[in-house]
Design a protein around this motif. Structure first.
Motif, PDB file in Angstrom:
ATOM      1  N   ALA A 293       0.867  -1.177   0.000  1.00 52.81           N
ATOM      2  CA  ALA A 293       0.000   0.000   0.000  1.00 52.81           C
ATOM      3  C   ALA A 293       0.902   1.224   0.000  1.00 52.81           C
ATOM      4  CB  ALA A 293      -0.931   0.006   1.213  1.00 52.81           C
ATOM      5  N   HIS A 295       1.242   5.805   0.529  1.00 55.17           N
ATOM      6  CA  HIS A 295       0.716   7.082   1.016  1.00 55.17           C
ATOM      7  C   HIS A 295       1.587   8.184   0.422  1.00 55.17           C
ATOM      8  CE1 HIS A 295       0.069  10.400   3.963  1.00 55.17           C
ATOM      9  NE2 HIS A 295      -1.166   9.946   3.929  1.00 55.17           N
ATOM     10  N   TYR A 443       1.508   3.770  -5.135  1.00 51.70           N
ATOM     11  CA  TYR A 443       2.671   3.180  -4.469  1.00 51.70           C
ATOM     12  C   TYR A 443       3.570   2.548  -5.521  1.00 51.70           C
ATOM     13  CZ  TYR A 443      -0.213  -1.074  -4.829  1.00 51.70           C
ATOM     14  OH  TYR A 443      -1.006  -2.102  -5.289  1.00 51.70           O
ATOM     15  N   THR A 467       5.906   3.589   0.285  1.00 53.81           N
ATOM     16  CA  THR A 467       5.364   2.275  -0.045  1.00 53.81           C
ATOM     17  C   THR A 467       5.721   1.311   1.074  1.00 53.81           C
ATOM     18  OG1 THR A 467       5.589   2.660  -2.425  1.00 53.81           O
ATOM     19  CG2 THR A 467       5.379   0.376  -1.707  1.00 53.81           C
ATOM     20  N   THR A 470       2.234  -4.448   3.594  1.00 56.00           N
ATOM     21  CA  THR A 470       1.216  -4.482   4.642  1.00 56.00           C
ATOM     22  C   THR A 470       1.236  -5.764   5.452  1.00 56.00           C
ATOM     23  OG1 THR A 470      -0.388  -5.243   2.981  1.00 56.00           O
ATOM     24  CG2 THR A 470      -0.314  -2.882   3.452  1.00 56.00           C
ATOM     25  N   TYR A 475      -0.877   0.382   7.624  1.00 57.97           N
ATOM     26  CA  TYR A 475      -0.971   1.564   6.780  1.00 57.97           C
ATOM     27  C   TYR A 475      -0.729   2.837   7.584  1.00 57.97           C
ATOM     28  CZ  TYR A 475      -2.733   4.915   3.370  1.00 57.97           C
ATOM     29  OH  TYR A 475      -2.853   5.970   2.497  1.00 57.97           O
ATOM     30  N   GLU A 479       1.391   6.675   6.948  1.00 64.51           N
ATOM     31  CA  GLU A 479       0.847   8.009   7.218  1.00 64.51           C
ATOM     32  C   GLU A 479       1.696   8.745   8.253  1.00 64.51           C
ATOM     33  OE1 GLU A 479      -3.900   7.803   6.737  1.00 64.51           O
ATOM     34  OE2 GLU A 479      -3.106   6.498   8.318  1.00 64.51           O
TER      35      GLU A 479
END
Length: 500
Positions: A293, A295, A443, A467, A470, A475, A479
């Motif tokens: 995932a 951000h 990502y 990236t 997970t 996640y 952040e």
């Protein structure tokens, strides 16, 4: 190169404001002017005209150029071709290591010209049709008949989001490079807007960020020719895999490898494990594929301008203040004062390698030791560490990690996050009668490791893309990391006033 009226014989290239990208251009220019093999690391080791001239006096000269491979007559059986270390290490990596590139296309796309242009590129670059063999050492076979790349035409999508998902799924399917299936392309139309999403996926064994510019230039050139009913003509033939290997060997032989190895043993001694996450898994598992995932946040023009002005005044690089931001964020999260990360360094600065489809990426370690809670000299120390890294860039981290004298454990190696400063030239895709807009993925789909931070410079701002795997990190970690990095950058360089 620096746009100055005068440079003294004892003036340092980097003290005058030279960048790593410009040092690669200097190496290429010296090569073209003197037919001499110049590793980019040498520009960093002898940065004044006086020092560089002394080194050039005894530098190895380049042998005569190899003839271009024949395109007439019956091809004979192909002999195994040796691979550069950066390509050879990809032979053990999963088939899923596919680098995607995607554009939205508006206008009348000439599908027949596009298919022919893809074939032109496929035949032009051996890396795109070679069969890579998992031998010891790894080699490649160049087939006498390269065939054609796969182009998938997907059913129309009802929304842009649906088109992006379907195209990513099609392009990111594993590519069996042992059978010469090294790349593919796909098209899908959004029937609501009539825009076409065009994507290309190339296995990392044949592609990197610098190759992106070659891909776009060659595709634009070939499509333009085919659209007018002609075959494309090329100014120069693309380097063969063998020519790339020979060039890498000449550059490596011209470098002071023993001095570089000594530096890395000292730099990496007693390196601690970096926080939690990937280090809890075996090293071989961290090299496997896993769910990801991403951000992304934007560094505004105002923040970027403040840092760039300080960088010009204090003579540090863009990559240095972004590395400092990354290290500071990791320190805030892990509460460690000894932070290490892997920095991707592209082996550029060779007129042969710079024009080849290949992966020329090397990993080296940046170690950041913090000096108290308010470390005002952090960026300058990081910059000096990166300068040392560039002087020793010819020794890959993998070679150092296998050196018993370095004392690195597999657990420590598996815990190291990765930093990438994407300073490659961004070239627009130009297709007659169409307008192409590149899509930035949420990502980095092609990375297998647990944590990667990329800086994506744009015209007046920059993107920070995190990236994560997970299966190792939540996640919320991505952040939080971006929050800390952005806060560091917004606080500004030490000694400069903040906005307002």
């Amino acid at each position: 190169m620096l746009g100055l009226d005068r440079v003294g014989a004892l003036d340092g290239f980097f003290h005058l404001g030279g960048t790593s990208l410009q040092s690669a251009a200097v190496a290429v220019a010296l090569d073209e002017a003197n037919d001499v093999v110049v590793p980019v690391s040498q520009i960093h080791r002898t940065p004044t005209p006086h020092e560089l001239a002394r080194w050039l006096a005894t530098a190895p000269r380049r042998p005569g150029a190899e003839p271009a491979p024949s395109v007439t007559g019956r091809p004979g059986p192909s002999k195994p071709v040796p691979l550069t270390p950066s390509v050879a290490k990809c032979v053990v990596l999963p088939f899923e290591l596919v680098c995607p590139t995607t554009w939205w296309i508006e206008g009348e796309l000439d599908l027949r010209a596009l298919m022919a242009a893809l074939g032109d590129i496929h035949h032009r670059h051996q890396a795109l049709h070679a069969r890579y063999r998992r031998t010891d050492p790894p080699t490649a076979i160049i087939p006498p008949n390269p065939g054609m790349p796969q182009l998938r035409l997907l059913a129309d999508a009802t929304t842009e989001h649906d088109a992006l998902d379907q195209l990513a799924e099609a392009v990111q399917q594993p590519l069996d490079y042992t059978q010469g299936r090294n790349w593919r392309a796909a098209l899908i139309r959004n029937k609501t807007t009539n825009r076409i999403l065009f994507g290309i996926g190339i296995h990392h064994i044949a592609f990197d960020g610098w190759s992106y510019g070659l891909l776009v230039r060659d595709l634009s050139h070939a499509y333009t020719a085919r659209h007018t009913g002609h075959k494309p003509t090329w100014t120069h033939p693309a380097p063969t895999l063998h020519q790339s290997y020979d060039e890498h060997t000449r550059l490596r032989n011209a470098a002071d490898l023993q001095t570089q190895r000594t530096y890395w043993r000292e730099q990496l001694r007693d390196l601690p494990r970096q926080g939690e996450g990937p280090a809890t898994a075996p090293l071989e598992q961290t090299l496997a594929w896993g769910p990801k995932a991403g951000h992304t946040v934007t560094v505004t023009p105002e923040v970027l301008d403040r840092w760039d002005r300080a960088a010009r005044d204090q003579r540090f690089s863009r990559s240095s203040y972004f590395v400092a931001a990354f290290a500071s964020a990791l320190r805030a999260i892990h509460q460690q004062d000894d932070i290490a990360l892997l920095m991707v360094v592209a082996k550029r600065g060779s007129r042969v390698l710079d024009s080849a489809f290949t992966t020329r990426l090397n990993l080296n370690c940046v170690r950041v030791r913090f000096d108290g809670p308010q470390d005002d000299k952090l960026v300058l120390r990081v910059d000096e560490t990166i300068r040392d890294l560039m002087r020793a860039q010819d020794v890959p981290f993998a070679e150092t990690a296998d050196d018993p004298a370095a004392g690195l454990s597999g657990e420590v190696v598996a815990s190291l996050p990765t930093f990438v400063f994407q300073d490659n030239v961004v070239v627009p895709l130009e297709l007659p009668g169409c307008r192409a807009e590149e899509v930035v993925d949420p990502y980095a789909r092609e990375v297998p490791n647990g944590l990667t931070v990329e800086v994506l410079p744009r015209v007046d701002h920059a993107l920070l893309r995190v990236t994560i795997r997970t299966d190792y990190l939540p996640y919320s970690f991505a952040e939080e990391l971006n929050h800390h990095m952005l806060r560091f950058l917004e606080d500004g360089p030490a000694g400069t006033p903040t906005a307002g």
